[in-house]
Write an enzyme that holds these catalytic residues in place. Sequence first.
Site, short mmCIF file in Angstrom:
data_model
loop_
_atom_site.label_atom_id
_atom_site.label_comp_id
_atom_site.label_asym_id
_atom_site.label_seq_id
_atom_site.Cartn_x
_atom_site.Cartn_y
_atom_site.Cartn_z
N LYS A 96 0.82 -1.23 0.00
CA LYS A 96 0.00 0.00 0.00
C LYS A 96 0.85 1.28 0.00
CE LYS A 96 -4.48 -1.55 1.26
NZ LYS A 96 -4.37 -2.90 1.82
N GLU A 118 -9.65 6.44 3.52
CA GLU A 118 -10.58 5.47 4.09
C GLU A 118 -9.78 4.22 4.42
OE1 GLU A 118 -9.91 5.62 0.91
OE2 GLU A 118 -9.51 3.49 0.59
N SER A 385 1.63 -9.69 -1.18
CA SER A 385 1.27 -8.28 -0.98
C SER A 385 1.61 -7.73 0.40
CB SER A 385 -0.20 -8.06 -1.29
OG SER A 385 -1.02 -8.92 -0.52
C1 LIG Z 1 -5.20 -3.96 1.42
C2 LIG Z 1 -4.49 -5.20 1.13
C3 LIG Z 1 -4.85 -6.02 0.03
C4 LIG Z 1 -6.03 -5.75 -0.84
O1 LIG Z 1 -5.99 -4.58 -1.57
P1 LIG Z 1 -5.70 -4.54 -3.13
O2 LIG Z 1 -6.01 -3.13 -3.48
O3 LIG Z 1 -6.62 -5.50 -3.80
O4 LIG Z 1 -4.29 -4.89 -3.33
C5 LIG Z 1 -4.09 -7.14 -0.22
N1 LIG Z 1 -3.04 -7.47 0.56
C6 LIG Z 1 -2.67 -6.72 1.62
C7 LIG Z 1 -1.52 -7.15 2.44
C8 LIG Z 1 -3.38 -5.56 1.95
O5 LIG Z 1 -3.00 -4.83 3.00
#
Ligand SMILES: *Cc1c(COP(=O)(O)O)cnc(C)c1O
Length: 400
Positions: A96, A118, A385
């Site tokens: 993020k 948000e 992610s």
């Molecule tokens: C917020 C989040 C997501 C989901 O958000 P996307 O916009 O779909 O990437 C996925 N993995 C993690 C670790 C997150 O914090």
Amino acid sequence: MFVKNLNYNLPDKDGFFGEFGGAFVPDDFKKVLTRLNDEFEKAINDEKFLDEVYSLLKDYSGRPTPLYFAKNLTNYYGKGKIYLKREDLNHTGAHKINNVIGQALLAKRMGAKKVIAETGAGQHGVASATAATLLGLQCDVFMGEKDIIRQHLNVERMKLLGAKVHSVDTGTKTLSDACDAAIDYWIRHSDEVFYILGSAVGPHPYPKIVRFFQSVIGNEIKHQCLEKEGRLPNYVLACIGGGSNAIGAFHAFMDNPEVKLIGLEAAGEGVETEKTAASLAKGKKMILHGKRQYVLCDKDGNVGESYSISAGLDYPGCGPEHCYLHDTGLAKYEPITDDEAVQAFARLSRLEGIIPAIESAHAVAYLEKLMPTTSADDIVVVNLSGRGDKDTERLLQLLV
Ligand SMILES: *Cc1c(COP(=O)(O)O)cnc(C)c1O
């Protein structure tokens, strides 16, 4: 570092990816979005701005993140070559921050003194509070009352970072309502605040802006894979909430149709049940939060409640570009249940010593289905992610 100038040139000037996206907002608010689009286009053609963004991504967040060959996981499946793109190693623990640093610098360039955001799980709120502090901006975060209780630690982090957290007690008191509240606040204060949107959603130009700043992920994957293997990966896997980490991982490959792109959405307790967040598998086309997309609906055709074990994937809609890639077959989307994700969370922890975010575990889980079908030397990249510290306590209870 960021991807520009592909043959794939969507969205169009009105922000549409085919029939999805656009900017469905009141007329005077369109002006605010038009100015944002103009300023963004200027910024990304200004080498000084791009250097500023990348220099923070590099020295503050720790980019480039490694493309790690997961030998144990590969051995477990007995074929192919599985790589993990380590977005979990970013500052604040997820992808993020890539987008937030870009948007916060854009806010500053546009003269804003205050940013708003948000948040559902609190990850985007923490990233926004972090970047705001770094750049000397005030930060207000909108969060559902229910999520404030569920994600207490992240609320404390935001406060420690100097942000103000607004509790949203309308509707289901979760992410979707927090989005409504943030948009509402922005409409009333658009001349002084900048809205840092956390995923590849919202009205045009947000999906394009978020994709641009997250495209650093796929661009690095491309270079790192060529460096390590001398060729592009066969598959790139990523989980989908709003779709920012996935579009960031996919975008660099839009001119490489031989690379198969697979997004994993949260099926919750199963696509066939009411408790799901699989909007691509099950949603209807409608307008939500300013753009046309697939949205989960209840039996009366209203926006339905989503459910997933993972707060970051628990959203009833999905970014417009993913809706387009889904319908055109340019990318493939599969649902992953809570149970499958929990098993993958444990598997990756035990095999590789890497505790993934439960969101990312949805992408790891798909290896169970994919690996039996791959060729012996296929290269599979999983976008990890985020890291799983935030989930460990709750998931351990499920695993015993
Ligand atoms: C917020 C989040 C997501 C989901 O958000 P996307 O916009 O779909 O990437 C996925 N993995 C993690 C670790 C997150 O914090």
